[in-house]
Design a protein around this motif. Structure first.
Motif, PDB file in Angstrom:
ATOM      1  N   GLU A 212       0.812  -1.211   0.000  1.00  0.00           N
ATOM      2  CA  GLU A 212       0.000   0.000   0.000  1.00  0.00           C
ATOM      3  C   GLU A 212       0.848   1.264   0.000  1.00  0.00           C
ATOM      4  O   GLU A 212       0.497   2.255  -0.657  1.00  0.00           O
ATOM      5  N   ILE A 213       1.941   1.261   0.718  1.00  0.00           N
ATOM      6  CA  ILE A 213       2.776   2.467   0.749  1.00  0.00           C
ATOM      7  C   ILE A 213       3.438   2.706  -0.597  1.00  0.00           C
ATOM      8  O   ILE A 213       3.560   3.848  -1.064  1.00  0.00           O
ATOM      9  N   GLU A 214       3.830   1.626  -1.275  1.00  0.00           N
ATOM     10  CA  GLU A 214       4.390   1.764  -2.620  1.00  0.00           C
ATOM     11  C   GLU A 214       3.317   2.282  -3.587  1.00  0.00           C
ATOM     12  O   GLU A 214       3.591   3.151  -4.426  1.00  0.00           O
ATOM     13  N   ARG A 215       2.123   1.765  -3.455  1.00  0.00           N
ATOM     14  CA  ARG A 215       1.024   2.176  -4.326  1.00  0.00           C
ATOM     15  C   ARG A 215       0.689   3.652  -4.124  1.00  0.00           C
ATOM     16  O   ARG A 215       0.529   4.406  -5.094  1.00  0.00           O
ATOM     17  N   ALA A 216       0.601   4.085  -2.872  1.00  0.00           N
ATOM     18  CA  ALA A 216       0.227   5.472  -2.589  1.00  0.00           C
ATOM     19  C   ALA A 216       1.271   6.444  -3.124  1.00  0.00           C
ATOM     20  O   ALA A 216       0.949   7.403  -3.839  1.00  0.00           O
ATOM     21  N   TRP A 217       2.528   6.194  -2.820  1.00  0.00           N
ATOM     22  CA  TRP A 217       3.560   7.162  -3.206  1.00  0.00           C
ATOM     23  C   TRP A 217       3.874   7.112  -4.689  1.00  0.00           C
ATOM     24  O   TRP A 217       4.277   8.122  -5.272  1.00  0.00           O
ATOM     25  N   SER A 218       3.684   5.980  -5.334  1.00  0.00           N
ATOM     26  CA  SER A 218       3.890   5.937  -6.783  1.00  0.00           C
ATOM     27  C   SER A 218       2.850   6.792  -7.497  1.00  0.00           C
ATOM     28  O   SER A 218       3.167   7.498  -8.472  1.00  0.00           O
TER      29      SER A 218
ATOM     30  N   LYS B  83      15.309   7.235  -7.661  1.00  0.00           N
ATOM     31  CA  LYS B  83      16.385   7.035  -6.682  1.00  0.00           C
ATOM     32  C   LYS B  83      15.804   6.884  -5.275  1.00  0.00           C
ATOM     33  O   LYS B  83      16.231   5.998  -4.508  1.00  0.00           O
ATOM     34  N   ALA B  84      14.832   7.709  -4.927  1.00  0.00           N
ATOM     35  CA  ALA B  84      14.218   7.605  -3.603  1.00  0.00           C
ATOM     36  C   ALA B  84      13.452   6.289  -3.444  1.00  0.00           C
ATOM     37  O   ALA B  84      13.531   5.643  -2.392  1.00  0.00           O
ATOM     38  N   ASP B  85      12.729   5.879  -4.470  1.00  0.00           N
ATOM     39  CA  ASP B  85      11.983   4.621  -4.402  1.00  0.00           C
ATOM     40  C   ASP B  85      12.924   3.432  -4.263  1.00  0.00           C
ATOM     41  O   ASP B  85      12.644   2.479  -3.514  1.00  0.00           O
ATOM     42  N   HIS B  86      14.048   3.467  -4.986  1.00  0.00           N
ATOM     43  CA  HIS B  86      15.016   2.382  -4.890  1.00  0.00           C
ATOM     44  C   HIS B  86      15.600   2.288  -3.487  1.00  0.00           C
ATOM     45  O   HIS B  86      15.744   1.189  -2.927  1.00  0.00           O
ATOM     46  N   ALA B  87      15.919   3.424  -2.884  1.00  0.00           N
ATOM     47  CA  ALA B  87      16.460   3.421  -1.522  1.00  0.00           C
ATOM     48  C   ALA B  87      15.426   2.889  -0.531  1.00  0.00           C
ATOM     49  O   ALA B  87      15.776   2.130   0.386  1.00  0.00           O
ATOM     50  N   ASN B  88      14.163   3.254  -0.702  1.00  0.00           N
ATOM     51  CA  ASN B  88      13.128   2.750   0.198  1.00  0.00           C
ATOM     52  C   ASN B  88      12.915   1.249   0.027  1.00  0.00           C
ATOM     53  O   ASN B  88      12.669   0.533   1.009  1.00  0.00           O
ATOM     54  N   ARG B  89      12.994   0.767  -1.209  1.00  0.00           N
ATOM     55  CA  ARG B  89      12.874  -0.681  -1.411  1.00  0.00           C
ATOM     56  C   ARG B  89      14.042  -1.417  -0.776  1.00  0.00           C
ATOM     57  O   ARG B  89      13.861  -2.484  -0.168  1.00  0.00           O
TER      58      ARG B  89
ATOM     59  N   ARG C 291      21.203   6.913  16.682  1.00  0.00           N
ATOM     60  CA  ARG C 291      21.644   7.578  15.464  1.00  0.00           C
ATOM     61  C   ARG C 291      20.558   7.619  14.394  1.00  0.00           C
ATOM     62  O   ARG C 291      20.862   7.760  13.215  1.00  0.00           O
ATOM     63  N   ILE C 292      19.304   7.518  14.774  1.00  0.00           N
ATOM     64  CA  ILE C 292      18.214   7.566  13.802  1.00  0.00           C
ATOM     65  C   ILE C 292      18.140   8.970  13.221  1.00  0.00           C
ATOM     66  O   ILE C 292      17.974   9.938  13.957  1.00  0.00           O
ATOM     67  N   PRO C 293      18.273   9.146  11.902  1.00  0.00           N
ATOM     68  CA  PRO C 293      18.136  10.485  11.321  1.00  0.00           C
ATOM     69  C   PRO C 293      16.716  10.999  11.466  1.00  0.00           C
ATOM     70  O   PRO C 293      15.762  10.238  11.642  1.00  0.00           O
ATOM     71  N   THR C 294      16.576  12.311  11.406  1.00  0.00           N
ATOM     72  CA  THR C 294      15.251  12.919  11.548  1.00  0.00           C
ATOM     73  C   THR C 294      14.443  12.850  10.260  1.00  0.00           C
ATOM     74  O   THR C 294      13.237  13.090  10.292  1.00  0.00           O
ATOM     75  N   ASN C 295      15.073  12.562   9.121  1.00  0.00           N
ATOM     76  CA  ASN C 295      14.352  12.548   7.849  1.00  0.00           C
ATOM     77  C   ASN C 295      14.462  11.191   7.170  1.00  0.00           C
ATOM     78  O   ASN C 295      14.774  11.088   6.005  1.00  0.00           O
ATOM     79  N   VAL C 296      14.227  10.125   7.941  1.00  0.00           N
ATOM     80  CA  VAL C 296      14.327   8.779   7.397  1.00  0.00           C
ATOM     81  C   VAL C 296      13.052   8.426   6.655  1.00  0.00           C
ATOM     82  O   VAL C 296      12.057   9.137   6.698  1.00  0.00           O
ATOM     83  N   GLY C 297      13.083   7.276   5.980  1.00  0.00           N
ATOM     84  CA  GLY C 297      11.909   6.794   5.296  1.00  0.00           C
ATOM     85  C   GLY C 297      10.983   6.066   6.246  1.00  0.00           C
ATOM     86  O   GLY C 297      11.149   6.074   7.464  1.00  0.00           O
ATOM     87  N   PRO C 298       9.979   5.386   5.699  1.00  0.00           N
ATOM     88  CA  PRO C 298       8.972   4.744   6.549  1.00  0.00           C
ATOM     89  C   PRO C 298       9.415   3.424   7.152  1.00  0.00           C
ATOM     90  O   PRO C 298       8.693   2.870   7.972  1.00  0.00           O
TER      91      PRO C 298
ATOM     92  N   THR D  38      21.310   6.787   4.553  1.00  0.00           N
ATOM     93  CA  THR D  38      21.878   7.983   3.937  1.00  0.00           C
ATOM     94  C   THR D  38      21.310   8.208   2.544  1.00  0.00           C
ATOM     95  O   THR D  38      21.040   9.340   2.140  1.00  0.00           O
ATOM     96  N   ALA D  39      21.109   7.113   1.808  1.00  0.00           N
ATOM     97  CA  ALA D  39      20.554   7.244   0.454  1.00  0.00           C
ATOM     98  C   ALA D  39      19.075   7.587   0.486  1.00  0.00           C
ATOM     99  O   ALA D  39      18.582   8.315  -0.376  1.00  0.00           O
ATOM    100  N   ALA D  40      18.352   7.065   1.471  1.00  0.00           N
ATOM    101  CA  ALA D  40      16.906   7.302   1.529  1.00  0.00           C
ATOM    102  C   ALA D  40      16.568   8.684   2.048  1.00  0.00           C
ATOM    103  O   ALA D  40      15.525   9.242   1.699  1.00  0.00           O
ATOM    104  N   ALA D  41      17.435   9.251   2.884  1.00  0.00           N
ATOM    105  CA  ALA D  41      17.138  10.558   3.458  1.00  0.00           C
ATOM    106  C   ALA D  41      17.665  11.650   2.537  1.00  0.00           C
ATOM    107  O   ALA D  41      18.841  11.649   2.181  1.00  0.00           O
ATOM    108  N   PRO D  42      16.823  12.582   2.107  1.00  0.00           N
ATOM    109  CA  PRO D  42      17.295  13.655   1.234  1.00  0.00           C
ATOM    110  C   PRO D  42      18.248  14.577   1.969  1.00  0.00           C
ATOM    111  O   PRO D  42      18.067  14.869   3.151  1.00  0.00           O
ATOM    112  N   THR D  43      19.268  15.026   1.278  1.00  0.00           N
ATOM    113  CA  THR D  43      20.228  15.939   1.869  1.00  0.00           C
ATOM    114  C   THR D  43      19.796  17.370   1.609  1.00  0.00           C
ATOM    115  O   THR D  43      19.020  17.661   0.713  1.00  0.00           O
TER     116      THR D  43
END
Length: 355
Positions: free
Chosen positions: A106-112, A183-189, A260-267, A336-341
């Motif tokens: 569902e999360i992949e479906r919604a964000w796609s 790129k963001a979808d690949h990092a989340n997968r 060390r959890i970043p503040t802008n991580v994925g789901p 690092t790849a999933a969180a936008p800089t």
């Protein structure tokens, strides 16, 4: 009411707005401007709230588009609202079964759907608004793409021009958005796949620990950890206590990974799964380490008292970090790849990656 305002000669501004959005009044646009989450979902998963927030913003942007009298663009907007955004709303409200949670259905479906709307909106905006969308796409491209990416370089070149060709700017903006989204979808997968593998490894560790305890209880004369004379309980009870202290030692090494959890991580909560794996793996390492010492393998002497035994179990439990640190390294790369800089450190990150 809107039509009445549009017909009033004293409300010129409201008349223009009513005329611009007249083609959308009978669709799902205005009904969709409020969250589609049921009232019972007020404490639901954060990704649902994030998807709904993004859907509402896109609906607002679509409502503000001045499409004139172009039927093709009006039809495209209708498709984005009634099909893509409606499907994103249904996905964010859908019940997530364990299998859907495992695969992220569902999360992949919604964000796609939401990202496809963002990409298609580039073809609907007028020439005056296009530079704003191009700047947003460039910012997202610098957050996710490499500094030397040719599509991003082309967009930066067009944005630097005072009067760039509209067709080229529109095409470059859409391509950079597609590349950044991919790129963001690949990092989340990758994060989801690693989360699943960590869960499988944690389950195996728990199963093996339980099997060792059951085997010890079934064969009291076969001691995996030799209890000392001052231990008056059963042998399997000693084994359970050793495993418990091994888990405590592993917890010491799990705290830095969780902190060390970043503040802008994925789901996908990788640090939590890292900590669970360490805690599940610590008891096994403690049992193996004490078994080696009990058989005289290694430079250290076997523990002579129960406190020494428990202290060694804590030390061996913390020693599992020598194995799981490779998992920590991989999780750090994915996070690092999933969180936008940000724009300030994007150049430094890309320069470091090419060094």
């Amino acid at each position: 009411m809107v039509m009445a305002i549009a017909e009033s000669p004293t409300n010129g501004v409201h008349s223009a707005i009513g005329q611009a959005h007249q083609d959308c009044l009978e669709g799902t646009l205005w009904r969709g401007l409020k969250s589609g989450l049921p009232e019972g979902c007020s404490r639901t998963a954060p990704w649902r709230q994030a998807a709904q927030h993004r859907r509402i913003l896109l609906l607002d942007d679509l409502a503000g588009l001045d499409l004139g009298k172009t039927p093709c663009k009006m039809q495209t907007r209708r498709y984005l609202i009634d099909d893509l955004l409606k499907d994103a709303n249904e996905a964010s409200c859908a019940r997530v079964t364990p299998l859907k949670w495992w695969w992220g259905t569902e999360i992949e479906r919604a964000w796609s759907r939401l990202r496809e709307v963002e990409e298609r909106m580039v073809g609907l905006v007028d020439g005056a608004t296009l530079p704003v969308y191009a700047a947003r796409a460039a910012q997202r491209g610098h957050a996710y793409l490499d500094y030397a990416d040719p599509q991003l370089a082309q967009l930066d070149k067009l944005c630097a021009q005072s009067d760039p060709p509209e067709a080229e700017l529109r095409s470059a903006t859409a391509e950079v958005l597609r590349a950044a989204h991919a790129k963001a979808d690949h990092a989340n997968r990758e994060a989801r796949y690693l989360r699943n593998r960590l869960l499988i490894a944690s389950v195996f560790c728990v199963v093996f620990s339980a099997a060792i305890v059951v085997a010890q209880a079934a064969a009291p004369t076969l001691n995996f950890v030799v209890p000392h004379d001052d231990w008056h309980a059963s042998a399997w009870g000693c084994l359970v206590v050793v495993m418990l202290f091994g888990a405590v030692g592993a917890l010491f090494t799990a705290i830095p990974a969780v902190s060390r959890i970043p503040t802008n991580v994925g789901p996908f909560n990788l640090p939590l799964q890292q900590g669970l794996l360490k805690i599940a793996f610590g008891p096994l390492v403690a049992v193996v380490g004490l078994a080696l010492l009990g058989n005289g393998i290694g430079p250290m002497k076997p523990p002579q008292t129960v406190p020494d035994l428990l202290l060694m179990a804590v030390i061996f439990g913390a020693g599992q970090h020598a194995v799981t640190r490779y998992v920590d390294k991989r999780a750090g790369q994915i996070l690092t790849a999933a969180a936008p800089t940000t724009a300030s450190n994007s150049t430094n990150r890309n320069a470091a990656s090419t060094a």
